[in-house]
Design a protein around this motif. Structure first.
Motif, short mmCIF file in Angstrom:
data_model
loop_
_atom_site.label_atom_id
_atom_site.label_comp_id
_atom_site.label_asym_id
_atom_site.label_seq_id
_atom_site.Cartn_x
_atom_site.Cartn_y
_atom_site.Cartn_z
N UNK A 36 48.78 56.95 59.09
CA UNK A 36 49.69 58.02 59.46
C UNK A 36 50.90 57.48 60.24
N UNK A 37 50.65 56.51 61.10
CA UNK A 37 51.73 56.01 61.95
C UNK A 37 52.64 55.02 61.23
N UNK A 38 52.05 54.15 60.42
CA UNK A 38 52.82 53.05 59.84
C UNK A 38 53.05 53.19 58.33
N UNK A 39 51.93 53.45 57.63
CA UNK A 39 52.03 53.34 56.17
C UNK A 39 52.80 54.50 55.55
N UNK A 77 54.54 46.93 53.13
CA UNK A 77 53.55 45.90 52.86
C UNK A 77 52.91 45.42 54.16
N UNK A 78 53.73 45.34 55.22
CA UNK A 78 53.17 44.93 56.51
C UNK A 78 52.14 45.94 57.00
N UNK A 79 52.45 47.22 56.83
CA UNK A 79 51.51 48.24 57.27
C UNK A 79 50.22 48.14 56.46
N UNK A 80 50.39 47.94 55.16
CA UNK A 80 49.22 47.82 54.29
C UNK A 80 48.38 46.61 54.71
N UNK A 81 49.06 45.49 54.97
CA UNK A 81 48.36 44.27 55.36
C UNK A 81 47.68 44.45 56.71
N UNK A 82 48.32 45.19 57.60
CA UNK A 82 47.73 45.40 58.91
C UNK A 82 46.43 46.19 58.78
N UNK A 83 46.44 47.18 57.88
CA UNK A 83 45.23 47.98 57.70
C UNK A 83 44.12 47.12 57.09
N UNK A 84 44.51 46.29 56.12
CA UNK A 84 43.50 45.41 55.50
C UNK A 84 42.98 44.41 56.53
N UNK A 85 43.86 43.94 57.42
CA UNK A 85 43.45 42.96 58.44
C UNK A 85 42.45 43.58 59.41
N UNK A 86 42.54 44.90 59.54
CA UNK A 86 41.59 45.61 60.40
C UNK A 86 40.15 45.33 59.98
N UNK A 129 45.71 37.94 61.69
CA UNK A 129 47.13 37.62 61.85
C UNK A 129 47.62 36.76 60.67
N UNK A 130 46.79 35.80 60.27
CA UNK A 130 47.21 34.93 59.16
C UNK A 130 47.39 35.74 57.87
N UNK A 131 46.46 36.66 57.62
CA UNK A 131 46.56 37.46 56.40
C UNK A 131 47.82 38.34 56.43
N UNK A 132 48.06 38.91 57.61
CA UNK A 132 49.23 39.77 57.75
C UNK A 132 50.51 38.95 57.56
N UNK A 133 50.51 37.76 58.16
CA UNK A 133 51.69 36.91 58.04
C UNK A 133 51.89 36.45 56.60
N UNK A 134 50.80 36.20 55.89
CA UNK A 134 50.92 35.78 54.49
C UNK A 134 51.55 36.89 53.66
N UNK A 174 54.48 40.05 41.84
CA UNK A 174 54.41 38.71 41.26
C UNK A 174 54.79 37.65 42.29
N UNK A 175 55.91 37.86 42.96
CA UNK A 175 56.42 36.85 43.89
C UNK A 175 55.70 36.91 45.23
N UNK A 176 55.31 38.11 45.65
CA UNK A 176 54.72 38.24 46.98
C UNK A 176 53.25 37.90 46.97
N UNK A 177 52.56 38.25 45.91
CA UNK A 177 51.12 38.05 45.89
C UNK A 177 50.64 37.09 44.82
N UNK A 178 50.91 37.44 43.56
CA UNK A 178 50.27 36.66 42.51
C UNK A 178 50.59 35.16 42.58
N UNK A 179 51.87 34.82 42.68
CA UNK A 179 52.22 33.40 42.60
C UNK A 179 51.72 32.60 43.80
N UNK A 180 51.90 33.08 45.05
CA UNK A 180 51.32 32.33 46.17
C UNK A 180 49.80 32.24 46.06
#
Lengths: 557, 539
Positions: free
Chosen positions: A190-193, A249-258, B71-76, B127-133
């Motif tokens: 709700x806040x990010x994504x 994408x950052x919000x999505x990744x943050x949720x997955x990182x959770x 953090x690493x996953x988010x940064x990736x 493709x560029x953000x996920x698949x190729x890396x």
């Protein structure tokens, strides 16, 4: 209908009916998902328990007393089960979702068709139609992910039980982590994504509009030397989109990182609270807790998609909304004649089989008048200054479905469907014989073209009739209108895009066909040859009406 | 313009580096499995020894691995999207000029095409953000994990590596079929939604023929058939996922069983290592990491399908022959033009002409004819944007220059490109060195005076021209054309969307302009035709 319903309830109910028909597949999918997740959690737990147990036994010098056969067999079983169950789950969940949605699409189409035509037509236009598709796809995803819920719960329960066996506090801790995970994910959504998703969608629409606008103004850009500025302007729009996508994408990744975070914390918690517990049990429980939280990933994803689905359901509900149901189209025969046009005291009266040319400059509202006759637009006396009646009844008093039985329209934009040529012709009337189709194609001057194709009437056309040239598509739409067997034919620029020889042929055949069938004609055409079809009866719409009269045309003019 | 045969973006060096950052971060995530495994092994080891401080230390290490990996996953993911943004920017930079070059010929179709092209560029992101890396990471990361496992148990590492052989075979067998099936599935899904949206779009005619119920029934049966067919391909498409899943589970199970038997000393064969419980746990905890990068790659398969399809579509657009678009001629005088038997073909199969006409160095020429007769196309041909398909054109006594009237002609058409900024800035875009007074004069000449008076000179407009009427947009275009101060004005329907008074003012202005330069208008407006020095009627 009761107004106090949750938004989306009607479509949800339709979906429930369709999903119930596929419930067997869905139940098996859910069972398989549960088995799969239990196997994954079990594989992790068993391995840990087995290793630690073996280590303990070896340390105690009792290696030979340790029952290694059962756990090692179970471990291998779990590996195989996990694979098989996952495969079955994916396949059957897709089966249930695809089949249920196939039915739902037909339901939605029916619902859309039952709306009063002007509304239905507004909802069927370009963007609205794409939106509809996206919303339906989101529902499909929802069904595909449905087994993830029970599976995550089952996996979590086993992990909590194992941790609880090792140390009651650890059980509580793992339970708290599991229970906190989904609400935390939802809060982040709700806040990010959600804001990022909305922003990205708006930015994409803005970029599309900007590019399309620039393409339309390409001549000006080139000739007036505006290339560099245009490129800058487009780059700015694109940069806004990219920034929104980055946030999304950052919000999505943050949720997955959770989930990653939670999994490590759960394992650490079990270990930290385990002192005094059975070592093998504690080791197994730690690995099981780790695996169980990782198994929540599907549930977390479903939870983050929920908002999209809810919004989609609410939008789709707008389609299904009962609204004012149109007066039932009884078997009542439509009045067929006379067709009377009144304009500033002048009256044009057409008896059955009469013919008329609507003339006037572009923008005078000729096409809209045809659409009003066809029941596709509201008759607007105020704007056009023309009052029309059919069989003595004002046009506005005739329900669109009754009008549709009196008039057959061949519109300016042919509006064909994907499917065979026969499918397109069959729209006109149920129970058409092939011979009738060929006859109509002959009048429209298209029979030779169709015969030249190996598949004949079965030749397939793409979306919107792709595969025919503009002139061929127009003639197919003409043939379709002829087949409807209505007392009046409405033709909008019927010969545009035809070469002079074909045009003469079509005009000649049409003239004879109208004569033989006694069908009346209302014609709009800028071109000279077809105008003779009207035999000199002309109604001129000279003044360009105000802008409001040009709104609400439902077919591209 | 030379046709280019390279793909829209074979990543340039800077881009590759950015993608490498994402790859490195994904590798770092795999490596961060080591503290987790180490902590776990420590904790279990000390549990056995009943040394609680050691247990706690192990638990802390396990806990710390969580945020580290998160953090690493988010940064990736972040690095991936940044690389994708660069890739998209590059694709756009090459694509947009090509799209614009189609604008004046393909009409409404060009707009739809452009919207599709914009959407295609977005598909490059996955493709560029996920698949190729991930593809690079999936090759390297398992080796890193195996190396880490080998520190504790070389045999376990060998077991993991050994599973790669049957895994590779399985993927080779299932993967090819699965890939084909997955492509059929994507096509099937597109057909499914396509059929639905096609019927929804045709709804007006379906309602008109009272065919809704028939179409709904047909829609249901054909979408069901399509769904069944899609399911048949899914059965194969999911096999490759199953193979990955199977080996991921199997590798963990084999390491677990091996380590257990090793600890118990009941292996039926001799191995050159003796494991402690801690080493065994370390190997077990890392075994799950071995196939993780490959599973992630499999999850990005859809990104790849969409992305590669988009890449191909973009490449095809870039390779399509573009209209010759020579550089503008140096702005020169306009000695008048002569067209003899001129024919243009704005779209394949659509011919306009032959037309013969003469435009003197000064005077007003009106092109008239019904809608669709090709007035605008003829104007474009005179401007040099459409090559003549037949006939002869001459500029005064000289042969027709390659770039037509580019640089000599000012243009105001049906569509006006607006930029965010003030109204006056928008007009000044046609001649950036114009003085404010000149810009204001051009605005006034185009009839924008009242608008400026009412809403102020700082009147800001956005790229969409929100709040401007169609007539006001046209006037901005006209003001630009007047400001550009070129010897010939080409105007497409200059009085459309204007009320009669406003149109009369514009007509008077054009008549005045025609006293000192050539003005060619394509128009329906009888009042404008009436003041023209010559009328060219198209059939």
């Amino acid at each position: 209908m009761t107004p106090a319903r949750a938004p989306g309830a009607r479509v949800a109910a339709l979906l429930a009916v369709r999903a119930r028909r596929e419930r067997l597949a869905m139940r098996v999918a859910v069972a398989a998902a549960v088995v799969g997740t239990l196997s994954a959690v079990g594989l992790a737990g068993l391995s840990g328990w087995f290793l630690a147990g073996a280590g303990l036994a070896a340390a105690a010098g009792a290696a030979l007393l340790f029952n290694y056969l059962l756990p090692s067999a179970l471990i291998r079983q779990a590996a195989i089960f996990r694979t098989g169950a996952r495969y079955v789950e994916r396949l059957l969940a897709h089966r249930a979702a695809l089949l249920a949605l196939a039915g739902l699409r037909a339901d939605l189409f029916r619902a859309l068709a039952e709306r009063p035509p002007p509304e239905a037509l507004r909802l069927s236009g370009g963007e609205a139609a794409s939106r509809l598709v996206e919303d339906v796809d989101a529902l499909e995803n929802l069904l595909v992910r449905r087994p993830a819920g029970p599976a995550a719960v089952a996996g979590g329960a086993v992990a909590v039980a194992l941790a609880g066996l090792a140390a009651p506090l650890a059980g509580l801790g793992v339970a708290a982590l599991l229970l906190g995970l989904v609400p935390a994910a939802q809060a982040m959504r709700a806040r990010l994504l959600d804001p990022a998703a909305a922003e990205a969608q708006a930015a994409l629409a803005a970029l599309k509009a900007a590019v399309v606008g620039a393409v339309e103004a390409a001549a000006e850009i080139r000739l007036m030397g505006l290339e560099a500025r245009t490129a800058d302007a487009l780059a700015t729009e694109a940069a806004a989109l990219d920034a929104a996508r980055l946030r999304f994408v950052r919000a999505e990744a943050a949720i997955a990182a959770l989930v990653t975070l939670g999994a490590a914390l759960a394992a650490a918690l079990v270990l930290a609270l385990a002192p005094g517990a059975d070592v093998a049990l504690a080791a197994g429980a730690a690995l099981a807790a780790h695996a169980a939280i990782e198994a929540q990933a599907g549930l977390v994803r479903a939870a983050t998609e929920r908002a999209r689905v809810t919004a989609g359901l609410a939008r789709l509900d707008g389609l299904v909304e009962a609204g004012t149901p149109e007066a039932p189209a009884q078997q009542e025969a439509p009045p067929a004649a006379p067709l009377v046009f009144r304009r500033r005291g002048r009256e044009v009266r057409l008896e059955a089989g009469g013919r008329l040319l609507l003339d006037g400059p572009s923008g005078a509202g000729k096409t809209r008048l045809l659409h009003a006759l066809a029941g596709l637009a509201e008759p607007d006396v105020a704007a056009s200054g023309i009052a029309i009646s059919l069989g003595g009844v004002p046009l506005a008093a005739l329900p669109p479905r009754l009008l549709a039985r009196a008039f057959a329209l061949a519109p300016q934009a042919p509006t064909l469907i994907a499917g065979s040529i026969a499918d397109n012709l069959a729209l006109a009337r149920p129970g058409l014989a092939e011979a009738e189709m060929w006859q109509a194609l002959h009048v429209a001057g298209l029979d030779a073209v169709v015969r030249a194709r190996a598949e004949g009437l079965a030749a397939l056309l793409g979306d919107g009739g792709r595969g025919l040239s503009g002139g061929e598509a127009k003639r197919l739409a003409l043939a379709r209108a002829l087949l409807a067997g209505r007392p009046w034919l409405l033709l909008d620029e019927p010969t545009e895009g035809l070469d002079p020889a074909t045009e003469a042929l079509v005009v000649d055949r049409l003239d004879r066909w109208l004569e033989e069938t006694g069908t009346g004609l209302v014609l709009v055409s800028h071109r000279r040859p077809p105008r003779v079809l009207a035999r000199g009866t002309v109604l001129r719409l000279s003044d360009v009406p105000d802008a409001s009269a040009r709104r609400g045309s439902v077919l591209p003019a | 313009m030379t046709a280019t045969t390279t793909l829209p973006w074979k990543p340039p060096r800077s881009l590759r580096q950015r993608m490498d950052v994402a790859t490195l971060l994904f590798l770092g995530d795999s490596l961060a499995g080591v503290p987790f495994a180490l902590g776990l092994a420590m904790a279990v080891h000390f549990l056995l020894q009943r040394e609680w401080v050691g247990v706690l230390a192990g638990a802390v290490l396990v806990a710390v691995s969580g945020p580290l990996r998160a953090v690493l996953q988010w940064a990736a993911a972040t690095a991936g999207v940044r690389a994708a943004a660069a890739a998209k920017a590059e694709a756009r930079a090459r694509l947009y000029p090509r799209l614009l070059a189609t604008g004046w010929t393909a009409g409404r179709l060009a707009g739809e095409e452009a919207a599709t092209a914009v959407a295609d560029v977005e598909m490059l992101e996955g493709l560029a953000a996920r698949y190729r890396p991930l593809r690079t990471a999936a090759v390297i990361a398992p080796l890193i994990v195996a190396a880490a496992v080998a520190l504790a148990s070389p045999v376990s590492a060998l077991i993991l590596l050994a599973t790669l052989l049957p895994f590779g075979l399985g993927m080779a067998l299932a993967g090819t079929a699965a890939r084909a099936a997955a492509e059929r599935q994507l096509a099937g899904a597109a057909l499914l939604t396509g059929l639905f949206v096609d019927r929804v779009r045709a709804l007006p005619m379906i309602l008109h023929f009272d065919a809704a119920e028939r179409v709904a029934r047909q829609l249901e049966s054909s979408t069901r058939t399509l769904a069944e067919r899609t399911l048949a391909t899914l059965r194969i498409a999911f096999v490759s996922g199953g193979v990955i899943e199977f080996f991921a589970a199997l590798s963990v199970a084999m390491v677990a069983v091996y380590c257990g038997f090793q600890l118990l000393g009941i292996l039926p064969f001799r191995v050159p290592e003796q494991l402690s419980l801690a080493e065994a746990f370390f190997a077990l905890a890392l075994a799950g990491e071995f196939y993780l990068p490959i599973r992630r790659l499999a999850a990005a398969y859809h990104d790849r399908q969409l992305g590669e399809a988009a890449e191909a579509a973009i490449a095809a657009r870039l390779e399509a022959p573009a209209l010759a678009s020579p550089p503008p001629a140096p702005p020169g005088p306009f000695p008048g033009l002569l067209a003899d038997g001129l024919e243009v073909e704005p779209a394949p199969g659509r011919r306009i002409g032959p037309v013969s006409l003469r435009v003197p160095a000064a005077g007003l020429v009106a092109l008239t004819g019904p809608t669709g007769s090709g007035k605008s196309s003829l104007l474009l041909a005179l401007a040099g944007l459409l090559p003549p398909a037949a006939g002869r054109l001459a500029l005064g006594e000289a042969p027709w220059p390659e770039g037509g009237l580019l640089g000599r002609a000012a243009w105001a058409g049906q569509a006006v490109q607006l930029f965010p900024g003030t109204l006056l800035e928008n007009i000044a875009a046609a001649r950036p060195d114009a003085s404010p007074a000149e810009v204001r004069a051009a605005a006034a000449a185009a009839g924008l005076g009242p608008l400026l008076a009412a809403r102020g000179e700082s009147l800001a407009i956005d790229a969409r021209g929100s709040g401007l009427s169609g007539g006001e947009r046209r006037r901005i275009g006209l003001a630009r054309a007047l400001l550009a101060d070129r010897p010939i004005l080409l105007l497409d329907e200059p009085t459309a969307d204007l009320d009669p008074e406003a149109a009369a003012a514009v007509i008077a202005r054009l008549k005045a302009e025609a006293g000192r330069r050539a003005v060619v208008v394509a128009t329906h407006d009888p009042a404008l035709v009436a003041v023209a020095d010559a009328e060219v009627q198209l059939p």
